[in-house]
Design a protein around this motif. Structure first.
Motif, short mmCIF file in Angstrom:
data_model
loop_
_atom_site.label_atom_id
_atom_site.label_comp_id
_atom_site.label_asym_id
_atom_site.label_seq_id
_atom_site.Cartn_x
_atom_site.Cartn_y
_atom_site.Cartn_z
N THR A 243 33.77 34.42 39.13
CA THR A 243 34.17 33.35 39.10
C THR A 243 33.46 32.03 38.44
OG1 THR A 243 33.76 32.26 41.35
CG2 THR A 243 35.79 33.46 41.11
N ARG A 244 32.14 32.17 38.85
CA ARG A 244 31.14 31.44 38.35
C ARG A 244 30.91 31.62 36.61
NH1 ARG A 244 25.91 31.48 41.90
NH2 ARG A 244 25.09 30.52 40.21
N ALA A 245 30.87 32.91 36.51
CA ALA A 245 30.61 33.16 35.06
C ALA A 245 31.74 32.81 34.29
CB ALA A 245 30.57 34.88 34.97
N ALA A 246 33.08 32.71 34.95
CA ALA A 246 34.37 32.46 34.21
C ALA A 246 34.26 31.00 33.92
CB ALA A 246 35.61 32.80 35.05
N GLN A 247 33.83 30.26 34.76
CA GLN A 247 33.49 28.76 34.63
C GLN A 247 32.72 28.40 33.70
OE1 GLN A 247 33.19 25.36 38.00
NE2 GLN A 247 30.97 26.31 37.75
N ASP A 248 31.51 29.13 33.67
CA ASP A 248 30.49 28.85 32.56
C ASP A 248 30.95 29.31 31.20
OD1 ASP A 248 28.67 28.28 34.61
OD2 ASP A 248 27.86 30.13 34.58
N GLY A 249 32.14 30.14 31.15
CA GLY A 249 32.72 30.69 29.80
C GLY A 249 33.82 29.57 29.49
N GLY A 250 34.04 28.67 30.36
CA GLY A 250 35.03 27.66 29.88
C GLY A 250 36.46 28.01 30.43
N ALA A 251 36.64 28.66 31.45
CA ALA A 251 38.04 28.81 32.05
C ALA A 251 38.42 27.71 32.65
CB ALA A 251 37.82 29.96 33.03
N ALA A 252 39.77 27.38 32.89
CA ALA A 252 40.30 26.11 33.57
C ALA A 252 40.63 26.32 34.79
CB ALA A 252 41.62 25.92 32.60
N ALA A 253 40.85 27.63 35.30
CA ALA A 253 40.91 27.70 36.85
C ALA A 253 40.64 29.20 36.86
CB ALA A 253 42.39 27.67 37.20
N VAL A 254 40.74 29.82 38.19
CA VAL A 254 40.56 31.18 38.54
C VAL A 254 41.58 31.49 39.59
CG1 VAL A 254 37.83 31.23 38.15
CG2 VAL A 254 38.66 30.70 40.33
N ARG A 255 41.76 32.91 39.51
CA ARG A 255 42.84 33.56 40.41
C ARG A 255 42.03 34.78 41.27
NH1 ARG A 255 49.15 34.86 40.16
NH2 ARG A 255 49.20 37.02 40.93
N VAL A 256 42.20 34.24 42.52
CA VAL A 256 41.35 35.46 43.29
C VAL A 256 42.20 35.83 44.40
CG1 VAL A 256 39.38 34.47 42.61
CG2 VAL A 256 40.21 33.46 44.72
N ASN A 257 41.80 37.03 45.09
CA ASN A 257 42.43 37.64 46.31
C ASN A 257 41.90 37.41 47.38
OD1 ASN A 257 44.34 39.28 47.66
ND2 ASN A 257 42.85 41.05 47.09
N GLU A 258 42.34 37.01 48.82
CA GLU A 258 42.01 36.91 49.94
C GLU A 258 41.53 35.78 50.25
OE1 GLU A 258 39.97 40.89 50.69
OE2 GLU A 258 41.69 41.86 50.72
N PRO A 259 41.62 35.36 51.50
CA PRO A 259 41.25 34.01 52.01
C PRO A 259 39.52 33.82 51.95
CG PRO A 259 42.96 34.78 53.38
CD PRO A 259 42.68 36.08 52.49
N GLU A 260 38.97 34.90 52.47
CA GLU A 260 37.64 34.91 52.34
C GLU A 260 36.99 34.70 50.90
OE1 GLU A 260 33.66 38.19 53.00
OE2 GLU A 260 35.67 38.35 54.10
N VAL A 261 37.51 35.31 50.15
CA VAL A 261 37.02 35.03 48.71
C VAL A 261 37.64 33.73 48.50
CG1 VAL A 261 37.11 36.14 46.24
CG2 VAL A 261 37.01 37.64 48.21
#
Length: 225
Positions: free
Chosen positions: A36-54
Motif C-alpha cells: 500500500t505504501r508503494a501504491a501511495q508512492d506511485g500516485g494511487a488515490a486509494a487502496v483496497r485491502v482485506n481483513e481488519p488487521e491489514v
C-alpha cells in the motif's frame, strides 16, 4: 455521511487492490502494508485491502483512503458477508467498506440494506460489489455510496471473459448516478483508461500490480513451463 467528497477525490483516478490469497508468500500484514505504501508512492488515490488487521495497519501507515473488505470463505457470499464483518472493518479504520451486494443469500440472514445502514450508522461509506446491472441498481437504491463491477464473471449467469466487463460499466453508469468503479481483469494501463472512457468514475487494479505469484505463473505458462 456523504460519499460526494470522497467520490470527487477518487474521480478519474486509480485504486490499487493490495491483497494476497491464502497460502501466498505475500500474505503477511507487513508485506501487504508495504504494497500500500508503494501504491501511495506511485500516485494511487486509494487502496483496497482485506481483513481488519491489514486495514488497521494500513490506516496507520499511509495517508490514503482505505477501502476495506473481509473475505470469509470462498463460496457464495464471502466478501464482507455479514454486518459483523462490516462493522469490524469500520472499527479498524476503513473509510469505505466493500461488500458483496449480489442477490444471493447472506450467511447471517441479513440483507445488503442492513449492512449499509449499519456502516452508515458507524460513520463509513459502502462500496457494493455487484455482478450485473439489476444488482447495481438495487444496491444504489439501498444506499450504496459506490458500485464496483468486482463480481462480474465470478457469479453464475455473468459473462466469463478474460477482459474487463466494460459493457457492465457503461450500462451501470447510464442507469444510475452513484459512482461506478471498474474492477476485475484490468491488466494494462490502456484497459484502465478504456474503463474510464466507458463511464467508470474510478478504476481498481489488483493482480496486474500487486500479485507477483500470479504474474509469474502467466510467464511460466506462456513459456511452456
Amino acid at each position: 455521511m456523504t460519499a460526494t467528497p470522497l467520490a470527487a477525490t477518487l474521480a478519474g483516478r486509480l485504486i490499487v487492490s493490495c491483497q494476497a490469497p491464502p497460502g501466498d508468500a505475500m500474505r503477511h500484514t507487513d508485506t501487504l502494508v508495504r504494497m500500500t505504501r508503494a501504491a501511495q508512492d506511485g500516485g494511487a488515490a486509494a487502496v483496497r485491502v482485506n481483513e481488519p488487521e491489514v486495514v488497521a495497519a494500513t490506516v496507520a501507515a499511509i495517508g490514503l483512503p482505505v477501502i476495506g473488505l473481509w473475505k470469509d470463505g470462498d463460496t457464495g457470499v464471502y466478501i464482507t458477508p455479514t454486518v459483523r464483518h462490516a462493522l469490524a472493518l469500520v472499527e479498524a479504520g476503513a473509510a469505505v467498506v466493500a461488500a458483496d451486494a449480489t442477490a444471493r443469500p447472506r450467511p447471517d440472514g441479513s440483507t445488503f440494506a442492513d449492512l449499509v445502514a449499519a456502516v452508515h450508522g458507524a460513520g463509513a461509506l459502502v462500496m457494493a460489489d455487484v455482478s450485473n446491472v439489476t444488482e447495481g441498481c438495487e444496491a444504489a437504491r439501498q444506499g450504496a455510496d459506490f458500485l464496483s463491477t468486482t463480481l462480474s464473471g465470478y457469479v453464475s449467469g455473468t459473462p466469463r471473459q478474460t477482459a474487463p466487463d466494460l459493457r457492465l460499466v457503461t450500462e451501470l453508469a447510464a442507469a444510475i448516478t452513484t459512482p461506478v468503479v471498474a474492477e476485475g481483469r484490468i491488466a494494462t494501463p490502456a484497459q484502465a483508461a478504456e474503463a474510464l472512457a466507458a463511464g467508470a468514475s474510478s478504476v481498481v487494479v489488483g493482480t496486474a500490480i500487486t500479485a507477483p505469484t500470479a504474474l509469474t505463473r502467466l510467464y511460466v505458462t506462456e513459456l511452456g513451463g
